[in-house]
Design a protein around this motif. Structure first.
Motif, PDB file in Angstrom:
ATOM      1  N   ALA A  74     145.875 -68.191  20.785  1.00  0.00           N
ATOM      2  CA  ALA A  74     145.010 -69.244  21.339  1.00  0.00           C
ATOM      3  C   ALA A  74     144.347 -69.992  20.192  1.00  0.00           C
ATOM      4  O   ALA A  74     143.716 -69.376  19.324  1.00  0.00           O
ATOM      5  N   LYS A  75     144.473 -71.310  20.192  1.00  0.00           N
ATOM      6  CA  LYS A  75     143.896 -72.085  19.090  1.00  0.00           C
ATOM      7  C   LYS A  75     142.373 -72.123  19.164  1.00  0.00           C
ATOM      8  O   LYS A  75     141.693 -72.250  18.141  1.00  0.00           O
ATOM      9  N   GLN A  76     141.845 -72.027  20.392  1.00  0.00           N
ATOM     10  CA  GLN A  76     140.402 -71.951  20.581  1.00  0.00           C
ATOM     11  C   GLN A  76     140.106 -70.918  21.651  1.00  0.00           C
ATOM     12  O   GLN A  76     140.856 -70.782  22.616  1.00  0.00           O
ATOM     13  N   ASP A  81     140.812 -67.083  28.401  1.00  0.00           N
ATOM     14  CA  ASP A  81     140.292 -68.357  28.886  1.00  0.00           C
ATOM     15  C   ASP A  81     141.249 -68.932  29.915  1.00  0.00           C
ATOM     16  O   ASP A  81     142.480 -68.844  29.752  1.00  0.00           O
ATOM     17  N   PRO A  82     140.747 -69.519  30.990  1.00  0.00           N
ATOM     18  CA  PRO A  82     141.608 -69.991  32.087  1.00  0.00           C
ATOM     19  C   PRO A  82     142.728 -70.920  31.639  1.00  0.00           C
ATOM     20  O   PRO A  82     143.873 -70.774  32.077  1.00  0.00           O
ATOM     21  N   ALA A  83     142.420 -71.882  30.769  1.00  0.00           N
ATOM     22  CA  ALA A  83     143.465 -72.827  30.350  1.00  0.00           C
ATOM     23  C   ALA A  83     144.551 -72.120  29.540  1.00  0.00           C
ATOM     24  O   ALA A  83     145.754 -72.374  29.710  1.00  0.00           O
ATOM     25  N   VAL A  84     144.133 -71.214  28.662  1.00  0.00           N
ATOM     26  CA  VAL A  84     145.103 -70.470  27.856  1.00  0.00           C
ATOM     27  C   VAL A  84     145.928 -69.544  28.750  1.00  0.00           C
ATOM     28  O   VAL A  84     147.151 -69.444  28.601  1.00  0.00           O
ATOM     29  N   ALA A  85     145.273 -68.867  29.698  1.00  0.00           N
ATOM     30  CA  ALA A  85     145.989 -67.974  30.608  1.00  0.00           C
ATOM     31  C   ALA A  85     147.004 -68.737  31.442  1.00  0.00           C
ATOM     32  O   ALA A  85     148.130 -68.258  31.674  1.00  0.00           O
TER      33      ALA A  85
END
Length: 779
Positions: A74-76, A81-85
């Motif tokens: 994950a870059k951030q 995190d929901p967006a990464v998941a």
């Protein structure tokens, strides 16, 4: 037989050379693309439990060990995190939809099990199984890697897994081979020019080497159409093709020049060379082929492939040296000395360095033999602590992208997902009634030292506790009408002593039903049992056949026994040095490799067979000249000194060129190729110096007349079946051939017919006039 062959080659030299050129072109056209038909696999024993487990896993469950993985960063934020998941789940789904992916799962799709997430929660794993043969998987990974190894706004995705590792290993070896060839060929040519003093003479061994390499590629192409042949065997073809061609050509060309210096004409010198040096080369090549053929007793296609390659190389190197090279010498005649860079005056008998060295050793055999043996035993001592394993990503340099992926997984994850152990129960039947047994078995395995997690139909377990409950995904993955399977994720390196201990403990647990264990750790244990179980057979075959062949050549019991013992002593020292360097890690910084605490299991076996054959090659070269002098009436000391004088320079030059060829592989970026190159370099140099120059003269001096002794029954066997030296009477050897040419010339009906005969045979009227003289004044 050799006399007839030599006369034929001399008489039909142009046809032989043209035929050889056509063979070279044909072999290049048909075998030049051989690597496209070779396998990147062959490291498993098909009859081993681990291989049967993997076959059952794929056939019954449509599953397999994760051989392709994605390291997602994950870059951030974190991977939770929901967006990464969401992006991670989408990546998993897309990978699962690829036509040749049997299974794909990830940290997100499996309910976020902690071992699939890094300690800092910024990285997670996507695991998949690419189906197909090793070669199909390699092609498919080559397609997948650039497609999924991407960098987006949310994720940095990098590719790893067994298939990507060995795809990179194969590509690296192919690049390294080209580099090794570009290093070895020019340096070898320079060395040969220094040895021969002539560019023309020095070019002949390289031409024979090229023929041996290309010809063997054709043989591998043919064999690959019938059975599995490893792509890694081409490294032996390149190294041995050039090395043996140089070895044998040195011996042939040097003997040819020696016969010319005795006053023989070109034809007689070529015939005598084939009868003497050609006989030795053919016999030496046979000993190398016998040593390499012992690899056929092993069940791994990887090792068997080197037997195919080695036997092919020997066949073409010997054929080139005994047939093609004499034809070239007959065609060149005195022109072999053209483009001379220096003239080396041969030493008179008894004045050379090697003659003096032999006498020096034989004047004090006990102290020299004792000192050398102690040195070799000291070098070999580390071998007593040898440990063996299988290659993994750490055979690649730290700069390799796939190596960096796996190094990060080792540092930042608590388990080794790509090293899972498969526990397959494909004869259990419907697994639902056995759910409690499966659960208890999974709990017991999760408590074994070295196990991080156990995934099963009954859920996932860590250290005896359930961490994930059974779900629909587990039922789809682990259940079939025929049975079930469990996946054991290690926390240790599978290809290590800890991995071996883990699999042995797992196999020692009480089993509620019949199971088979697969995976990297199980393959390591099974491979070692299979290889080491057959080592006594392979070693026994090598030593027995070598002993018999040396007896048939020399008619002695002591000489073959001494040769076998000294070769084993030399190889023990080589293997001890390899343990010290590659297992223990000394010189790892200088040689640029990562020590893992183990040696690759197959490489020492391959080194033993190759080095033993090459050592016997040198033994035959030296002993054949000693025996020749002895048979001509020289006493023991004189024959040993004269034999070493006539072969010492040749063996040293051959060893130097072999060392150049093999040491070029030390520049490989793959550790086991580096080990192979450095190991063989050390073996060749030890053999050509300490063994041939010190121990052989010392032992021959101490044995005295017993060197050539054999009991009466065996003496009769030798007299009946032995490979006897041809008497040194060149006139008798070539009289029949010359007489036939004189008769053909006298029978010519016209000047045109006579001119045609002279043209075809490459002779002059002066030759005919000289050959009409009484025997005793010819040549």
């Amino acid at each position: 037989m050799l006399t007839r062959l030599a006369e034929f080659v001399v008489r039909r030299r142009r046809r032989v050379l043209v035929g050889s050129l056509l063979l070279f072109v044909t072999a290049g056209a048909l075998g030049g693309n051989v690597q496209q038909h070779l396998s990147q696999g062959g490291f498993e024993d098909p009859a081993a439990e681990s291989s049967k487990a993997e076959d059952a896993l794929q056939a019954t469950f449509g599953a397999g060990q994760p051989n392709f993985l994605l390291l997602v960063t994950a870059k951030q934020g974190t991977v939770d995190d929901p967006a990464v998941a969401a992006a991670g789940n989408d990546l998993t789904v897309r990978l699962a939809r690829e036509g040749f992916i049997e299974q794909a799962a990830s940290y997100w799709s499996l309910g976020s099990p902690p071992p699939l997430r890094s300690k800092d929660a910024r990285k997670a794993l996507v695991l998949a199984n690419v189906k197909g043969t090793q070669d199909e998987m390699a092609d498919r990974v080559e397609e997948l890697a650039p497609k999924y190894g991407v960098d987006t706004d949310l994720l940095d995705v990098r590719v790893g897994g067994f298939n990507e590792v060995f795809h990179e290993v194969g590509d690296t070896i192919e690049r390294n081979l080209r580099t090794a060839e570009s290093i070895a060929f020019p340096i070898t040519l320079i060395l040969l020019i220094l040895v021969f003093g002539s560019v023309v003479a020095a070019s002949l061994p390289l031409a024979i080497g090229a023929l041996a390499v290309v010809g063997t590629f054709l043989i591998l192409r043919i064999v690959a159409s019938m059975t599995e042949v490893s792509v890694y065997s081409t490294s032996l073809v390149t190294a041995m093709g050039l090395a043996l061609a140089v070895d044998y050509s040195l011996f042939i060309v040097s003997r040819y020049r020696e016969e010319l210096r005795k006053g023989l004409d070109t034809r007689a010198a070529v015939v005598r060379t084939v009868q003497t040096a050609g006989r030795t080369v053919a016999f030496g090549g046979l000993t190398v082929a016998i040593a390499l053929s012992a690899l056929l007793v092993f069940p791994l296609a990887f090792l068997r492939s080197f037997a195919y390659a080695g036997i092919g190389v020997v066949f073409f190197a010997v054929g080139g040296a005994v047939i093609v090279l004499p034809a070239a010498l007959a065609a060149l005649g005195p022109r072999i000395e053209r483009l001379a860079v220096h003239r080396r005056k041969p030493a008179n008998d008894g004045e050379g360095f090697w003659h003096s060295a032999a006498l020096f050793v034989m004047r004090r055999p006990w102290p020299i033999a004792t000192s050398v043996i102690l040195l070799l035993l000291l070098l070999g001592a580390p071998f007593l602590n040898a440990k063996f394993g299988l290659p993994d990503d750490r055979v690649l340099p730290e700069s390799a992208p796939v190596r960096q992926v796996h190094d990060e997984i080792r540092r930042e994850f608590d388990s080794n997902e790509s090293g899972a152990v498969s526990v397959v129960a494909d004869t259990l039947g419907e697994p639902s009634p056995h759910l409690q047994e499966i659960q208890l078995y999974a709990v017991a395995m999760s408590q074994v030292r070295g196990v991080s997690r156990v995934d099963s139909l009954a859920g996932s377990f860590m250290r005896g506790q359930q961490v994930l409950a059974p779900n629909a995904g587990n039922a789809f993955r682990f259940a079939r009408a025929e049975g079930t399977w469990l996946s054991v994720i290690p926390s240790v390196e599978p290809n290590s002593p800890d991995g071996e201990a883990m699999i042995k403990d797992l196999r020692a647990l009480d089993r509620p039903f019949a199971v088979k264990f697969g995976g990297a750790a199980a393959q390591l244990v099974d491979s070692k049992a299979s290889l080491f179980g057959r080592m006594p057979l392979a070693g026994g075959l090598i030593m027995l056949t070598t002993f018999v062949m040396l007896f048939l050549m020399f008619g002695s019991l002591l000489v073959p026994a001494k040769a076998v013992v000294l070769n084993l002593l030399s190889l023990t020292a080589t293997f001890g040095a390899m343990v010290w360097i590659f297992q223990d890690g000394h010189l790892s910084g200088f040689l640029n490799f990562t020590p893992t605490g183990v040696l690759d299991t197959t490489t020492p076996i391959l080194m033993f067979c190759t080095a033993f054959g090459l050592s016997m090659d040198y033994e035959v070269f030296l002993l054949s000249r000693i025996k020749e002098e002895h048979d001509h009436g020289a006493d023991n000391v004189t024959s040993v000194a004269a034999g070493l004088e006539r072969t010492g320079r040749i063996v040293t030059a051959a060893a130097a060129t072999l060392a150049v060829v093999f040491i070029a592989f030390a520049y490989s970026d793959v550790t086991f190729i580096k080990l192979f190159g450095i190991g063989l370099t050390l073996a060749v140099l030890l053999d050509a110096t300490l063994i041939r120059a010190a121990l052989v003269p010392a032992f021959m001096r101490l044995a005295g007349k017993a060197n050539w002794w054999a009991p009466a029954p065996m003496r009769k066997i030798y007299e009946r079946w032995g490979i006897h030296e041809i008497p040194d009477r060149v006139i008798d050897i070539t009289d029949g051939y010359k007489r036939r040419l004189v008769e053909m010339a006298d029978a010519a009906g016209s000047e045109e017919e006579l001119h045609a005969l002279l043209e075809v045979e490459g002779i002059t009227k002066a030759d005919l006039d000289r050959w009409r003289q009484p025997v005793g004044s010819a040549s």
